[in-house]
Design an enzyme around this catalytic site. Structure first.
Site, PDB file in Angstrom:
ATOM      1  N   PRO A  29       2.572 -32.908  11.034  1.00 36.62           N
ATOM      2  CA  PRO A  29       1.439 -32.901  10.101  1.00 36.62           C
ATOM      3  C   PRO A  29       1.744 -33.429   8.700  1.00 36.62           C
ATOM      4  O   PRO A  29       1.725 -32.685   7.719  1.00 36.62           O
ATOM      5  CB  PRO A  29       1.041 -31.427  10.069  1.00 36.62           C
ATOM      6  CG  PRO A  29       2.320 -30.699  10.324  1.00 36.62           C
ATOM      7  CD  PRO A  29       3.090 -31.568  11.293  1.00 36.62           C
ATOM      8  N   CYS A  30       1.956 -34.723   8.594  1.00 36.51           N
ATOM      9  CA  CYS A  30       2.205 -35.335   7.290  1.00 36.51           C
ATOM     10  C   CYS A  30       0.988 -35.244   6.384  1.00 36.51           C
ATOM     11  O   CYS A  30       1.104 -35.357   5.163  1.00 36.51           O
ATOM     12  CB  CYS A  30       2.677 -36.778   7.448  1.00 36.51           C
ATOM     13  SG  CYS A  30       1.634 -37.807   8.479  1.00 36.51           S
ATOM     14  N   HIS A  31      -0.195 -34.994   6.957  1.00 36.75           N
ATOM     15  CA  HIS A  31      -1.409 -34.848   6.140  1.00 36.75           C
ATOM     16  C   HIS A  31      -1.378 -33.581   5.290  1.00 36.75           C
ATOM     17  O   HIS A  31      -2.154 -33.445   4.360  1.00 36.75           O
ATOM     18  CB  HIS A  31      -2.663 -34.865   7.030  1.00 36.75           C
ATOM     19  CG  HIS A  31      -2.721 -33.770   8.051  1.00 36.75           C
ATOM     20  ND1 HIS A  31      -2.074 -33.861   9.267  1.00 36.75           N
ATOM     21  CD2 HIS A  31      -3.318 -32.558   8.029  1.00 36.75           C
ATOM     22  CE1 HIS A  31      -2.293 -32.751   9.957  1.00 36.75           C
ATOM     23  NE2 HIS A  31      -3.043 -31.944   9.223  1.00 36.75           N
TER      24      HIS A  31
END
Length: 166
Positions: free
Chosen positions: A129-131
């Site tokens: 989850p780089c967001h």
């Protein structure tokens, strides 16, 4: 050693997603028009078979029923990039961390810019989850899939996490 790559396409609330598997293990999840998206010819032939569990878990995630992915991943990157991607997977659903907080967690407090660059090269968006990484002042900064998608993913997760707290 010869590696075999396959890909498939799925629809999502955030547009079409391309899933890539290397020797049967998920190694890429790319959005349309994503920055750092590898060339299509590196994705291998189309074959939906290796992707059943990933598709099931992504669909459950997009329906708000899944918070943590449990999929084997084949992440290709430098040791530093892989360490950043491992930290990303520790950020709880519905929460965010700053680049500086990730750098601190890695024991490299001066490396927030390098963390940002590694974050942008994450080959398996959404699942890794780089967001969930934001700027020090709370701003949504850089996202390979575009800031609009980042905002929508974060709002979606926060709303779901908020329902649990209510």
């Amino acid at each position: 050693m010869h590696t075999h790559r396959h890909h498939t396409l799925i629809d999502s609330p955030y547009g079409a997603l391309t899933l890539v598997a290397t020797d049967g293990t998920l190694s890429g999840l790319y959005m349309t028009d994503q920055r750092h998206r590898p060339p299509e010819e590196t994705f291998g032939t189309r074959d939906d078979r290796p992707f059943g569990p990933a598709i099931d878990q992504l669909n459950a995630y997009f329906e708000g029923e899944l918070r943590e992915f449990e999929l084997p991943l084949d992440l290709h990157g430098t040791p530093f990039q892989r360490s950043v991607w491992a930290q990303l997977q520790r950020i709880p659903y519905g929460e965010t961390r700053t680049y500086g907080e990730l750098a601190e967690a890695l024991g490299k407090p001066a490396a927030s810019r390098a963390v940002g660059l590694a974050n942008g090269k994450n080959p398996v968006g959404v699942i890794v989850p780089c967001h969930r990484v934001i700027g020090a002042n709370g701003d949504l900064t850089g996202y390979g899939g575009g800031l609009d998608r980042k905002r929508r993913l974060l709002d979606f997760e926060r709303a779901r996490a908020g329902q649990d707290a209510a």
